[in-house]
Design a protein around this motif. Structure first.
Motif, PDB file in Angstrom:
ATOM      1  N   ILE A   1       0.815  -1.227   0.000  1.00  0.00           N
ATOM      2  CA  ILE A   1       0.000   0.000   0.000  1.00  0.00           C
ATOM      3  C   ILE A   1       0.850   1.280   0.000  1.00  0.00           C
ATOM      4  O   ILE A   1       0.556   2.214  -0.763  1.00  0.00           O
ATOM      5  CB  ILE A   1      -1.051  -0.058   1.146  1.00  0.00           C
ATOM      6  CG1 ILE A   1      -2.106  -1.116   0.764  1.00  0.00           C
ATOM      7  CG2 ILE A   1      -1.691   1.309   1.399  1.00  0.00           C
ATOM      8  CD1 ILE A   1      -3.180  -1.367   1.800  1.00  0.00           C
ATOM      9  N   PRO A   2       1.956   1.381   0.772  1.00  0.00           N
ATOM     10  CA  PRO A   2       2.746   2.617   0.725  1.00  0.00           C
ATOM     11  C   PRO A   2       3.218   2.964  -0.684  1.00  0.00           C
ATOM     12  O   PRO A   2       3.173   4.132  -1.096  1.00  0.00           O
ATOM     13  CB  PRO A   2       3.943   2.312   1.641  1.00  0.00           C
ATOM     14  CG  PRO A   2       3.431   1.287   2.579  1.00  0.00           C
ATOM     15  CD  PRO A   2       2.481   0.435   1.763  1.00  0.00           C
ATOM     16  N   SER A   3       3.624   1.972  -1.433  1.00  0.00           N
ATOM     17  CA  SER A   3       4.148   2.256  -2.767  1.00  0.00           C
ATOM     18  C   SER A   3       3.024   2.643  -3.738  1.00  0.00           C
ATOM     19  O   SER A   3       3.182   3.577  -4.531  1.00  0.00           O
ATOM     20  CB  SER A   3       4.968   1.046  -3.199  1.00  0.00           C
ATOM     21  OG  SER A   3       4.847   0.816  -4.524  1.00  0.00           O
TER      22      SER A   3
ATOM     23  N   ILE B   1       5.415   1.567   6.005  1.00  0.00           N
ATOM     24  CA  ILE B   1       5.793   2.755   5.214  1.00  0.00           C
ATOM     25  C   ILE B   1       7.313   2.951   5.283  1.00  0.00           C
ATOM     26  O   ILE B   1       7.974   3.164   4.257  1.00  0.00           O
ATOM     27  CB  ILE B   1       5.080   4.010   5.756  1.00  0.00           C
ATOM     28  CG1 ILE B   1       3.572   3.859   5.591  1.00  0.00           C
ATOM     29  CG2 ILE B   1       5.579   5.277   5.058  1.00  0.00           C
ATOM     30  CD1 ILE B   1       2.760   4.879   6.372  1.00  0.00           C
ATOM     31  N   LEU B   2       7.852   2.834   6.498  1.00  0.00           N
ATOM     32  CA  LEU B   2       9.308   3.012   6.658  1.00  0.00           C
ATOM     33  C   LEU B   2      10.069   1.875   5.981  1.00  0.00           C
ATOM     34  O   LEU B   2      11.101   2.101   5.346  1.00  0.00           O
ATOM     35  CB  LEU B   2       9.675   3.071   8.145  1.00  0.00           C
ATOM     36  CG  LEU B   2       9.051   4.226   8.947  1.00  0.00           C
ATOM     37  CD1 LEU B   2       9.570   4.204  10.379  1.00  0.00           C
ATOM     38  CD2 LEU B   2       9.349   5.568   8.305  1.00  0.00           C
ATOM     39  N   GLU B   3       9.554   0.647   6.108  1.00  0.00           N
ATOM     40  CA  GLU B   3      10.233  -0.502   5.499  1.00  0.00           C
ATOM     41  C   GLU B   3      10.257  -0.369   3.976  1.00  0.00           C
ATOM     42  O   GLU B   3      11.228  -0.757   3.320  1.00  0.00           O
ATOM     43  CB  GLU B   3       9.552  -1.810   5.926  1.00  0.00           C
ATOM     44  CG  GLU B   3      10.166  -3.077   5.370  1.00  0.00           C
ATOM     45  CD  GLU B   3      11.606  -3.339   5.822  1.00  0.00           C
ATOM     46  OE1 GLU B   3      12.039  -2.776   6.853  1.00  0.00           O
ATOM     47  OE2 GLU B   3      12.301  -4.109   5.123  1.00  0.00           O
ATOM     48  N   ALA B   4       9.160   0.192   3.415  1.00  0.00           N
ATOM     49  CA  ALA B   4       9.090   0.394   1.955  1.00  0.00           C
ATOM     50  C   ALA B   4       9.842   1.657   1.525  1.00  0.00           C
ATOM     51  O   ALA B   4       9.894   1.965   0.337  1.00  0.00           O
ATOM     52  CB  ALA B   4       7.627   0.487   1.518  1.00  0.00           C
TER      53      ALA B   4
ATOM     54  N   GLY C   1      18.340  -3.522   9.052  1.00  0.00           N
ATOM     55  CA  GLY C   1      19.640  -3.175   8.470  1.00  0.00           C
ATOM     56  C   GLY C   1      20.116  -1.819   8.974  1.00  0.00           C
ATOM     57  O   GLY C   1      21.272  -1.659   9.374  1.00  0.00           O
ATOM     58  N   GLU C   2      19.188  -0.825   8.965  1.00  0.00           N
ATOM     59  CA  GLU C   2      19.553   0.521   9.448  1.00  0.00           C
ATOM     60  C   GLU C   2      19.940   0.465  10.926  1.00  0.00           C
ATOM     61  O   GLU C   2      20.920   1.080  11.358  1.00  0.00           O
ATOM     62  CB  GLU C   2      18.378   1.488   9.272  1.00  0.00           C
ATOM     63  CG  GLU C   2      18.122   1.857   7.812  1.00  0.00           C
ATOM     64  CD  GLU C   2      16.811   2.617   7.598  1.00  0.00           C
ATOM     65  OE1 GLU C   2      16.517   2.931   6.440  1.00  0.00           O
ATOM     66  OE2 GLU C   2      16.076   2.868   8.578  1.00  0.00           O
TER      67      GLU C   2
ATOM     68  N   VAL D   1      13.070  -1.258  18.162  1.00  0.00           N
ATOM     69  CA  VAL D   1      13.514  -0.500  16.976  1.00  0.00           C
ATOM     70  C   VAL D   1      12.543   0.644  16.708  1.00  0.00           C
ATOM     71  O   VAL D   1      12.958   1.773  16.442  1.00  0.00           O
ATOM     72  CB  VAL D   1      13.615  -1.431  15.746  1.00  0.00           C
ATOM     73  CG1 VAL D   1      13.984  -0.658  14.491  1.00  0.00           C
ATOM     74  CG2 VAL D   1      14.600  -2.566  16.018  1.00  0.00           C
ATOM     75  N   LEU D   2      11.227   0.371  16.777  1.00  0.00           N
ATOM     76  CA  LEU D   2      10.225   1.430  16.633  1.00  0.00           C
ATOM     77  C   LEU D   2       8.869   0.977  17.134  1.00  0.00           C
ATOM     78  O   LEU D   2       8.619  -0.217  17.267  1.00  0.00           O
ATOM     79  CB  LEU D   2      10.129   1.927  15.190  1.00  0.00           C
ATOM     80  CG  LEU D   2       9.619   1.006  14.104  1.00  0.00           C
ATOM     81  CD1 LEU D   2       8.110   1.063  13.964  1.00  0.00           C
ATOM     82  CD2 LEU D   2      10.207   1.429  12.775  1.00  0.00           C
ATOM     83  N   GLU D   3       8.018   1.973  17.414  1.00  0.00           N
ATOM     84  CA  GLU D   3       6.621   1.740  17.783  1.00  0.00           C
ATOM     85  C   GLU D   3       5.780   2.086  16.553  1.00  0.00           C
ATOM     86  O   GLU D   3       6.105   3.039  15.844  1.00  0.00           O
ATOM     87  CB  GLU D   3       6.176   2.661  18.927  1.00  0.00           C
ATOM     88  CG  GLU D   3       7.083   2.680  20.134  1.00  0.00           C
ATOM     89  CD  GLU D   3       6.844   1.508  21.064  1.00  0.00           C
ATOM     90  OE1 GLU D   3       5.873   0.758  20.826  1.00  0.00           O
ATOM     91  OE2 GLU D   3       7.648   1.335  22.003  1.00  0.00           O
ATOM     92  N   THR D   4       4.712   1.320  16.338  1.00  0.00           N
ATOM     93  CA  THR D   4       3.910   1.567  15.138  1.00  0.00           C
ATOM     94  C   THR D   4       2.426   1.376  15.419  1.00  0.00           C
ATOM     95  O   THR D   4       2.051   0.734  16.394  1.00  0.00           O
ATOM     96  CB  THR D   4       4.365   0.623  14.000  1.00  0.00           C
ATOM     97  OG1 THR D   4       3.493   0.783  12.875  1.00  0.00           O
ATOM     98  CG2 THR D   4       4.335  -0.834  14.411  1.00  0.00           C
ATOM     99  N   GLU D   5       1.598   1.960  14.546  1.00  0.00           N
ATOM    100  CA  GLU D   5       0.160   1.702  14.548  1.00  0.00           C
ATOM    101  C   GLU D   5      -0.351   1.931  13.126  1.00  0.00           C
ATOM    102  O   GLU D   5       0.401   2.416  12.265  1.00  0.00           O
ATOM    103  CB  GLU D   5      -0.582   2.579  15.537  1.00  0.00           C
ATOM    104  CG  GLU D   5      -0.657   4.038  15.180  1.00  0.00           C
ATOM    105  CD  GLU D   5      -1.359   4.867  16.262  1.00  0.00           C
ATOM    106  OE1 GLU D   5      -2.584   4.933  16.250  1.00  0.00           O
ATOM    107  OE2 GLU D   5      -0.646   5.446  17.119  1.00  0.00           O
ATOM    108  N   ALA D   6      -1.622   1.584  12.907  1.00  0.00           N
ATOM    109  CA  ALA D   6      -2.199   1.796  11.579  1.00  0.00           C
ATOM    110  C   ALA D   6      -2.402   3.286  11.336  1.00  0.00           C
ATOM    111  O   ALA D   6      -2.739   4.033  12.258  1.00  0.00           O
ATOM    112  CB  ALA D   6      -3.532   1.066  11.475  1.00  0.00           C
ATOM    113  N   VAL D   7      -2.186   3.701  10.096  1.00  0.00           N
ATOM    114  CA  VAL D   7      -2.345   5.116   9.736  1.00  0.00           C
ATOM    115  C   VAL D   7      -3.089   5.242   8.411  1.00  0.00           C
ATOM    116  O   VAL D   7      -3.027   4.353   7.562  1.00  0.00           O
ATOM    117  CB  VAL D   7      -0.972   5.841   9.608  1.00  0.00           C
ATOM    118  CG1 VAL D   7      -0.332   6.064  10.958  1.00  0.00           C
ATOM    119  CG2 VAL D   7      -0.005   5.079   8.702  1.00  0.00           C
TER     120      VAL D   7
END
Ligand SMILES: Nc1ncnc2c1ncn2[C@@H]1O[C@H](COP(=O)(O)OP(=O)(O)OP(=O)(O)O)[C@@H](O)[C@H]1O
Ligand SMILES: O=P(O)(O)OC[C@H]1O[C@H](OP(=O)(O)OP(=O)(O)O)[C@H](O)[C@@H]1O
Length: 218
Positions: free
Chosen positions: A61-63, A80-83, A132-133, A195-201
């Protein structure tokens, strides 16, 4: 269905399965966006609004949104960040579900207690960009270069099996928050870093491809 039947409609991408799917259906119902989803068809026209719903893998979806092929979408901030689409999509609204943390995990019974213990070893993940980052920084502070660097290997799912199978010394995977962690514990793993916190956006394209053309017939 053909391209003309989408004319004048807002294209709205929804995860086609998985953790975000049911909540997205509730949002559509709450907004009274009515549709009939035919079997095997991933594009459906709303019956009562100038909207077409496009059911896609959450990770695509991000792309689709970032490149302007669809106008709006719901997916995870992590995806989104991974893409690497954060400069191409705008996060319009946090949706308060799909909350989880991307965590570095290692076998509870082993000697790895911190990420620095994992530096230079093997890490398996579905998030190879974000992992990787993260490990680039870990390697830098541990002065690991060349073939001494942490090895990141991609798998498509069931990441938590990798340590028990001898494929990895640690993993990077999602853990539901604030509640669960059941998958991690069942696999005998514990979290050693976040590494990070996430939720649906809700996202829209930062630079829509066709800002006026598709809607011009309205
Ligand atoms: N346990 C969880 N609790 C809450 N949200 C989650 C959880 N696991 C994943 N998510 C969120 O849902 C998104 C989609 O994950 P999900 O596991 O449903 O993928 P999927 O659509 O089945 O795709 P894949 O086939 O690649 O696994 C994740 O990127 C994350 O934002
Ligand atoms: O903290 P928990 O409640 O245990 O949730 C975490 C699990 O959820 C996600 O996987 P999912 O079940 O969506 O399947 P997958 O492993 O096939 O991606 C994630 O990858 C973990 O495995």
């Amino acid at each position: 269905m053909n391209a003309e039947s989408l004319d004048g409609r807002l294209l709205f991408a929804i995860p086609k399965k998985g953790r975000l799917y049911e909540k997205c259906l509730s949002i559509l119902a709450g907004a009274d966006i009515q549709f009939r989803r035919h079997q095997r068809l991933d594009v459906c026209l709303s019956l009562n609004h100038p909207i077409a719903l496009v059911f896609l893998p959450a990770s695509d979806i991000p792309s689709f949104v970032g490149k302007g092929n669809v106008d709006l979408g719901i997916t995870g901030h992590d995806v989104i960040l991974e893409a690497q689409m954060q400069n191409h999509v705008t996060e319009v609204l946090r949706l308060g579900f799909g909350k989880c943390s991307l965590q570095v995990q290692a076998p509870e019974s082993g000697s790895i207690k911190t990420v620095d213990d994992l530096a230079g070893k093997r890490v398996v993940t579905s998030f190879e960009v974000l992992a990787g980052e993260y490990f680039t920084q870990v390697d830098l502070r541990n002065n690991l270069t060349g073939d001494k660097k942490t090895q990141i290997e991609y798998v498509g799912g069931s990441v938590e099996a990798a340590c028990a199978l001898g494929l990895a010394d640690g993993i990077v995977d999602l853990v539901a928050s604030p509640e669960s962690g059941d998958t991690m514990r069942a696999a005998g793993l514990h979290a050693i870093a976040t590494v990070l916190e996430t939720e649906a956006v809700l996202i829209r394209s930062t630079t829509p491809k066709h800002p006026t053309s598709r809607h011009s017939s309205r």
